[in-house]
Design an enzyme around this catalytic site. Structure first.
Site, PDB file in Angstrom:
ATOM      1  N   ASP A   8     -56.706  15.328  -1.040  1.00 13.49           N
ATOM      2  CA  ASP A   8     -55.322  14.732  -1.780  1.00 13.49           C
ATOM      3  C   ASP A   8     -55.749  13.248  -1.966  1.00 13.49           C
ATOM      4  O   ASP A   8     -56.657  12.494  -1.284  1.00 13.49           O
ATOM      5  CB  ASP A   8     -54.309  15.280  -0.867  1.00 13.49           C
ATOM      6  CG  ASP A   8     -52.830  14.212  -1.584  1.00 13.49           C
ATOM      7  OD1 ASP A   8     -52.665  14.600  -2.897  1.00 13.49           O
ATOM      8  OD2 ASP A   8     -52.323  13.701  -0.708  1.00 13.49           O
ATOM      9  N   ALA A  10     -52.541  10.103  -2.652  1.00 16.89           N
ATOM     10  CA  ALA A  10     -51.465   9.280  -2.002  1.00 16.89           C
ATOM     11  C   ALA A  10     -51.209   9.945  -0.969  1.00 16.89           C
ATOM     12  O   ALA A  10     -50.891  11.343  -0.742  1.00 16.89           O
ATOM     13  CB  ALA A  10     -50.343   9.366  -2.830  1.00 16.89           C
ATOM     14  N   ALA A  41     -36.050  13.013  -1.079  1.00 21.59           N
ATOM     15  CA  ALA A  41     -37.047  12.747  -2.086  1.00 21.59           C
ATOM     16  C   ALA A  41     -38.439  13.159  -1.619  1.00 21.59           C
ATOM     17  O   ALA A  41     -39.243  13.320  -2.409  1.00 21.59           O
ATOM     18  CB  ALA A  41     -37.000  11.159  -2.362  1.00 21.59           C
ATOM     19  N   MET A  45     -42.926  16.361  -1.910  1.00 19.98           N
ATOM     20  CA  MET A  45     -44.335  15.508  -2.444  1.00 19.98           C
ATOM     21  C   MET A  45     -45.443  16.426  -2.092  1.00 19.98           C
ATOM     22  O   MET A  45     -45.663  17.300  -1.747  1.00 19.98           O
ATOM     23  CB  MET A  45     -44.076  14.409  -1.263  1.00 19.98           C
ATOM     24  CG  MET A  45     -45.012  13.116  -1.894  1.00 19.98           C
ATOM     25  SD  MET A  45     -43.866  12.306  -2.832  1.00 19.98           S
ATOM     26  CE  MET A  45     -42.696  11.319  -2.107  1.00 19.98           C
ATOM     27  N   LYS A  49     -45.039  15.776 -10.757  1.00 19.80           N
ATOM     28  CA  LYS A  49     -44.059  14.980 -10.708  1.00 19.80           C
ATOM     29  C   LYS A  49     -42.619  15.455 -11.012  1.00 19.80           C
ATOM     30  O   LYS A  49     -41.540  15.371 -10.768  1.00 19.80           O
ATOM     31  CB  LYS A  49     -44.317  13.452 -10.905  1.00 19.80           C
ATOM     32  CG  LYS A  49     -45.254  12.859 -10.008  1.00 19.80           C
ATOM     33  CD  LYS A  49     -44.996  12.915  -8.590  1.00 19.80           C
ATOM     34  CE  LYS A  49     -46.318  12.322  -7.713  1.00 19.80           C
ATOM     35  NZ  LYS A  49     -46.356  13.031  -6.603  1.00 19.80           N
ATOM     36  N   HIS A  52     -41.621  18.113  -8.863  1.00 27.87           N
ATOM     37  CA  HIS A  52     -40.885  17.512  -7.913  1.00 27.87           C
ATOM     38  C   HIS A  52     -39.456  17.163  -8.191  1.00 27.87           C
ATOM     39  O   HIS A  52     -38.537  17.462  -7.396  1.00 27.87           O
ATOM     40  CB  HIS A  52     -41.654  16.077  -7.571  1.00 27.87           C
ATOM     41  CG  HIS A  52     -41.173  15.532  -6.343  1.00 27.87           C
ATOM     42  ND1 HIS A  52     -42.038  15.147  -5.328  1.00 27.87           N
ATOM     43  CD2 HIS A  52     -40.090  15.143  -5.731  1.00 27.87           C
ATOM     44  CE1 HIS A  52     -41.284  14.454  -4.370  1.00 27.87           C
ATOM     45  NE2 HIS A  52     -40.148  14.724  -4.555  1.00 27.87           N
ATOM     46  N   ARG A 156     -49.710  22.304  -7.570  1.00 24.77           N
ATOM     47  CA  ARG A 156     -49.546  22.811  -6.273  1.00 24.77           C
ATOM     48  C   ARG A 156     -48.118  23.421  -6.305  1.00 24.77           C
ATOM     49  O   ARG A 156     -47.272  23.118  -6.961  1.00 24.77           O
ATOM     50  CB  ARG A 156     -49.353  21.913  -5.241  1.00 24.77           C
ATOM     51  CG  ARG A 156     -50.827  21.101  -4.922  1.00 24.77           C
ATOM     52  CD  ARG A 156     -50.582  19.817  -4.408  1.00 24.77           C
ATOM     53  NE  ARG A 156     -51.963  19.094  -4.032  1.00 24.77           N
ATOM     54  CZ  ARG A 156     -52.078  17.654  -4.157  1.00 24.77           C
ATOM     55  NH1 ARG A 156     -50.844  16.872  -3.955  1.00 24.77           N
ATOM     56  NH2 ARG A 156     -53.359  17.119  -3.863  1.00 24.77           N
ATOM     57  N   ASP A 182     -51.702  15.957   3.093  1.00 23.89           N
ATOM     58  CA  ASP A 182     -50.595  15.411   4.016  1.00 23.89           C
ATOM     59  C   ASP A 182     -49.314  16.035   3.663  1.00 23.89           C
ATOM     60  O   ASP A 182     -48.183  15.393   4.355  1.00 23.89           O
ATOM     61  CB  ASP A 182     -50.520  13.783   3.913  1.00 23.89           C
ATOM     62  CG  ASP A 182     -49.801  13.436   2.578  1.00 23.89           C
ATOM     63  OD1 ASP A 182     -50.689  13.918   1.257  1.00 23.89           O
ATOM     64  OD2 ASP A 182     -48.834  12.779   2.336  1.00 23.89           O
TER      65      ASP A 182
END
Length: 265
Positions: A8, A10, A41, A45, A49, A52, A156, A182
Site C-alpha cells: 500500500d 499512504a 472519516a 480508509m 476515494k 470511501h 479494495r 495499514d
C-alpha cells in the site's frame, strides 16, 4: 520462495499516519453542514476515494444527519457532488504527504537485493498518484509496478489491483506473494487475492497518530492503542501484524518454510 510484495502507499510506505485525505473528508461534509468525526472519516480508509465517501454516507449517524438537514438520505448524486468537491481539495495537498515512512526506503532496497519484485496498490486514482509517486521517488521510494483502482474493475476489497500487478510483474502463484498495508480494506484485498497478508501498525491510518504523537505517547496507552489496531487487522484477515513496515522481510524465512511445507494463505 516469496517472489513479490504488494505494498500500500499512504499509511504504509508514505504519509505516516495517512493524513493527506483525512481533513479533506471532514471538510467536504462540513461544507454541507454535516459534522463527521475523525473516526468516521478514517473508517473506510484504503478504498477508492469515491467509494470511501459513499461508505461514509451509508454510516447510520451520518445518513441520519443528512436526512435531517436535506429531507432524504444521501443519494448517488450527493456522493458525486461530495467527490467533486473532494478531489480538487485533495490535489492541493497531496505533494506534501509523499514522504516515505521510516524504514520504507531501506526495505525496498533489501527486497531488490533479494530479487523480490515490488508491486503496489492504493485508494488513490492514477491522477492522484501522478502527484504522489514522483514526490516519493524523489525521496528514494519507487516500486516496480503501480495499479490504481480506476485502472481495474473495482478497488479494495476486491483483488483486481493485486492481480494486475502480478500479471505485469510476472509473478504466480499468489501464495508466493505478500500483501502489506495499514487498513482493514488492505487486509481484505490481500486475503481475497490469496496472498499472505500483513498488517502494519505504526504509521497506519488505523492508529492515526503522527510520528511525534506516537513518540510522546505514554508506553501503556500506546501499547493499548496498538493492540486494538492489531486486533482489527487480524479480524479482517491478516496472517501477521508487524509494528513497522521495515520489519516485513523479517517474516520471509518463516513464510518460505511454511510454503515449503505445503501451507497456503
Amino acid at each position: 520462495m516469496i517472489q513479490a510484495v504488494m505494498l500500500d502507499w499512504a499509511g504504509t510506505m508514505v504519509d505516516f499516519g495517512c493524513f493527506a485525505p483525512l481533513n479533506v473528508f471532514v471538510d467536504v461534509f462540513a461544507r454541507r453542514g454535516i459534522d463527521v468525526t475523525v473516526e468516521e472519516a478514517r473508517g473506510p480508509m484504503g478504498m477508492l476515494k469515491r467509494d470511501h465517501i459513499q461508505a461514509m454516507c451509508r454510516m447510520e449517524r451520518i445518513a441520519d444527519l443528512w436526512e435531517s438537514r436535506f429531507g432524504a438520505p444521501p443519494s448517488e448524486a450527493d456522493v458525486d457532488a461530495l467527490y467533486a468537491d473532494f478531489e480538487p481539495m485533495l490535489f492541493g495537498t497531496l505533494k506534501d504527504y509523499a514522504t516515505p515512512v521510516p524504514g520504507a526506503v531501506e526495505l525496498a532496497a533489501r527486497l531488490r537485493g533479494q530479487g523480490i519484485k515490488i508491486g503496489s496498490t492504493t485508494g488513490y486514482t492514477r491522477a492522484m498518484m501522478d502527484v504522489v509517486r514522483p514526490s516519493a521517488e524523489a525521496q528514494g521510494y519507487a516500486p516496480d509496478c503501480l495499479v490504481t483502482p480506476d485502472e481495474a474493475a473495482a478497488g479494495r476489497p476486491y483483488p483486481w489491483m493485486i492481480y494486475r500487478n502480478a500479471e505485469q510483474l510476472g509473478v504466480y502463484p499468489m501464495h508466493r506473494v505478500v500483501k502489506a498495508g495499514d487498513t482493514v480494506s488492505d487486509m481484505q484485498e490481500g486475503v481475497n487475492a490469496g496472498c499472505w497478508t500483513v498488517g502494519v501498525i505504526l504509521g497506519s491510518s488505523e492508529l492515526g497518530m503522527t510520528e511525534a504523537e506516537a513518540a510522546a505517547c505514554e508506553a501503556g496507552e500506546l501499547q493499548a492503542r496498538k493492540d486494538a489496531v492489531a486486533k482489527r487487522l487480524r479480524d479482517a484477515g491478516a496472517h501477521y501484524v508487524i509494528d513497522r513496515i521495515g520489519e516485513l522481510d523479517g517474516l520471509f524465512p518463516e513464510l518460505n518454510a511454511r510454503i515449503a511445507k505445503g501451507e497456503r494463505p
